[in-house]
Design a protein around this motif. Structure first.
Motif, PDB file in Angstrom:
ATOM      1  N   GLY A 116       1.443  10.027   2.858  1.00 58.81           N
ATOM      2  CA  GLY A 116       2.090  10.176   4.148  1.00 58.81           C
ATOM      3  C   GLY A 116       1.440   9.321   5.225  1.00 58.81           C
ATOM      4  N   LEU A 117       0.103   9.346   5.292  1.00 58.46           N
ATOM      5  CA  LEU A 117      -0.610   8.554   6.290  1.00 58.46           C
ATOM      6  C   LEU A 117      -0.416   7.060   6.045  1.00 58.46           C
ATOM      7  N   THR A 118      -0.453   6.665   4.784  1.00 58.04           N
ATOM      8  CA  THR A 118      -0.255   5.247   4.457  1.00 58.04           C
ATOM      9  C   THR A 118       1.148   4.792   4.819  1.00 58.04           C
ATOM     10  N   THR A 119       2.133   5.658   4.626  1.00 56.46           N
ATOM     11  CA  THR A 119       3.514   5.316   4.961  1.00 56.46           C
ATOM     12  C   THR A 119       3.696   5.135   6.462  1.00 56.46           C
ATOM     13  N   VAL A 120       3.095   6.015   7.253  1.00 58.81           N
ATOM     14  CA  VAL A 120       3.182   5.882   8.714  1.00 58.81           C
ATOM     15  C   VAL A 120       2.542   4.573   9.157  1.00 58.81           C
ATOM     16  N   TRP A 121       1.330   4.305   8.660  1.00 58.41           N
ATOM     17  CA  TRP A 121       0.637   3.061   9.029  1.00 58.41           C
ATOM     18  C   TRP A 121       1.408   1.838   8.537  1.00 58.41           C
ATOM     19  N   GLY A 122       1.753   1.826   7.239  1.00 59.09           N
ATOM     20  CA  GLY A 122       2.405   0.660   6.647  1.00 59.09           C
ATOM     21  C   GLY A 122       3.794   0.421   7.188  1.00 59.09           C
ATOM     22  N   GLY A 123       4.551   1.497   7.427  1.00 57.35           N
ATOM     23  CA  GLY A 123       5.890   1.335   7.981  1.00 57.35           C
ATOM     24  C   GLY A 123       5.859   0.755   9.385  1.00 57.35           C
ATOM     25  N   ARG A 124       4.958   1.254  10.221  1.00 62.85           N
ATOM     26  CA  ARG A 124       4.851   0.717  11.583  1.00 62.85           C
ATOM     27  C   ARG A 124       4.448  -0.744  11.574  1.00 62.85           C
ATOM     28  N   LEU A 125       3.444  -1.086  10.759  1.00 66.03           N
ATOM     29  CA  LEU A 125       2.958  -2.458  10.730  1.00 66.03           C
ATOM     30  C   LEU A 125       4.011  -3.399  10.159  1.00 66.03           C
ATOM     31  N   ALA A 126       4.708  -2.981   9.112  1.00 66.05           N
ATOM     32  CA  ALA A 126       5.753  -3.826   8.530  1.00 66.05           C
ATOM     33  C   ALA A 126       6.863  -4.084   9.546  1.00 66.05           C
ATOM     34  N   TRP A 127       7.269  -3.042  10.289  1.00 66.03           N
ATOM     35  CA  TRP A 127       8.304  -3.210  11.306  1.00 66.03           C
ATOM     36  C   TRP A 127       7.851  -4.178  12.388  1.00 66.03           C
ATOM     37  N   HIS A 128       6.601  -4.047  12.801  1.00 70.41           N
ATOM     38  CA  HIS A 128       6.050  -4.949  13.816  1.00 70.41           C
ATOM     39  C   HIS A 128       6.038  -6.390  13.316  1.00 70.41           C
ATOM     40  N   LEU A 129       5.642  -6.591  12.069  1.00 71.44           N
ATOM     41  CA  LEU A 129       5.554  -7.948  11.525  1.00 71.44           C
ATOM     42  C   LEU A 129       6.934  -8.559  11.306  1.00 71.44           C
ATOM     43  N   VAL A 130       7.899  -7.751  10.911  1.00 76.51           N
ATOM     44  CA  VAL A 130       9.268  -8.258  10.761  1.00 76.51           C
ATOM     45  C   VAL A 130       9.781  -8.766  12.097  1.00 76.51           C
ATOM     46  N   GLY A 131       9.525  -8.006  13.161  1.00 82.83           N
ATOM     47  CA  GLY A 131       9.942  -8.446  14.483  1.00 82.83           C
ATOM     48  C   GLY A 131       9.253  -9.727  14.909  1.00 82.83           C
ATOM     49  N   ARG A 132       7.980  -9.872  14.562  1.00 85.00           N
ATOM     50  CA  ARG A 132       7.240 -11.081  14.925  1.00 85.00           C
ATOM     51  C   ARG A 132       7.708 -12.285  14.117  1.00 85.00           C
ATOM     52  N   PHE A 152       0.829  -1.209   0.000  1.00 81.92           N
ATOM     53  CA  PHE A 152       0.000   0.000   0.000  1.00 81.92           C
ATOM     54  C   PHE A 152       0.862   1.256   0.000  1.00 81.92           C
ATOM     55  N   VAL A 153       1.982   1.200   0.703  1.00 85.27           N
ATOM     56  CA  VAL A 153       2.906   2.335   0.700  1.00 85.27           C
ATOM     57  C   VAL A 153       3.423   2.583  -0.723  1.00 85.27           C
ATOM     58  N   LEU A 154       3.801   1.503  -1.401  1.00 85.44           N
ATOM     59  CA  LEU A 154       4.299   1.640  -2.774  1.00 85.44           C
ATOM     60  C   LEU A 154       3.224   2.169  -3.712  1.00 85.44           C
ATOM     61  N   ILE A 155       2.004   1.658  -3.580  1.00 88.94           N
ATOM     62  CA  ILE A 155       0.908   2.132  -4.425  1.00 88.94           C
ATOM     63  C   ILE A 155       0.634   3.611  -4.175  1.00 88.94           C
ATOM     64  N   ALA A 156       0.651   4.012  -2.895  1.00 89.72           N
ATOM     65  CA  ALA A 156       0.371   5.409  -2.552  1.00 89.72           C
ATOM     66  C   ALA A 156       1.379   6.351  -3.198  1.00 89.72           C
ATOM     67  N   TRP A 157       2.669   5.992  -3.124  1.00 93.46           N
ATOM     68  CA  TRP A 157       3.677   6.885  -3.702  1.00 93.46           C
ATOM     69  C   TRP A 157       3.711   6.804  -5.224  1.00 93.46           C
TER      70      TRP A 157
END
Length: 266
Positions: free
Chosen positions: A72-88, A50-55
């Protein structure tokens, strides 16, 4: 050339750009999954689609204030969620969903089946859900009160998702809670605060896009995301896996499944 024709051409260009970035990201992810022999890595790529599509919509569209806000909003949401999922995913094995999906598939065919049933499906769903972002990339109307409301709904969703994830992570890290069911904080009001928050994020982004015609026509995108989160591969699937855990039926009896509500008295 009429305005309608120009708008259709512009939307077509943005839509094709969206397909291009999704395809590229999933090809890279499929290569990583094949090397790791673990298809769960696609989960970390999901929000980044979604971040890629938005930009891509900003670059190939009008570059309006609305498309920049959505990106910008999609990047904040997508970046946080991706970081969380990578850690999981770090140190974890295959996700039970994908293991079950490929359980009866011969080893030599699993990658091909996963590409079709996991990667391709997620790519199509992501592109459809991201339609508000792409349509907004072709409009140049100024932001107004509906965009402000959408940003507020997005913020509520982001907080529900981020706080819910943080509370669950802390609960799992606490050795004194081992063997019990998470029913604290936001989890006392809804059994899936992260999924509810995700749905709010997409309704908020849709409201921002819907303020400018024809963004309102993309309403099926947040509907589809909400359905996936609540009834398809999200909450309902997790409910089936948790049903036999000690204490979970009682938790489910007193706690709302999706929309936050005050917990019932025992």
């Amino acid at each position: 050339m009429s305005y309608l024709v120009v708008a259709m051409i512009r939307l077509g260009v943005v839509g094709l750009a969206g397909i291009g970035v999704v395809a590229a990201a999933l090809v890279v992810t499929a290569g990583v999954a094949r090397r790791q022999r673990r298809f769960a890595v696609v989960d970390a790529t999901w929000p980044l689609l979604f971040v890629l599509i938005a930009w891509a919509s900003v670059v190939t569209g009008d570059g309006s204030t609305r498309s920049w806000l959505l990106a910008g909003l999609t990047t904040v949401w997508g970046g946080r969620l991706a970081w969380h999922l990578v850690g999981r995913l770090r140190g974890a094995g295959e996700d039970p969903r994908y293991a079950e999906l490929l359980e009866d598939v011969p080893p030599e065919r699993r990658f091909a089946v996963a590409v079709r049933k996991v990667f391709l499906t997620q790519g199509v769903v992501a592109w459809f859900v991201a339609l508000p972002l792409m349509v907004a990339g072709t409009t140049d109307e100024p932001l107004g009160p509906i965009a402000a409301l959408g940003t507020l709904v997005w913020l509520v969703g982001l907080l529900f998702e981020a706080i819910g994830d943080a509370q669950l992570k802390a609960f799992k890290a606490d050795p004194t809670t081992r063997g019990t069911v998470m029913d604290r904080g936001l989890w006392a009001w809804t059994r899936h605060p992260n999924y509810f928050g995700d749905a709010c994020v997409w309704w908020g982004l849709w409201l921002i896009a819907a303020e400018a015609w024809p963004g309102v026509l993309t309403v099926l995108s947040p509907v589809a995301m909400t359905y996936v989160l609540a009834f398809a591969t999200g909450a309902r699937l997790l409910e089936r896996r948790m049903a036999d855990r000690p204490g979970y039926p009682e938790y489910a009896e007193r706690t709302s499944m999706f929309v936050p509500l005050p917990p019932k008295r025992p």
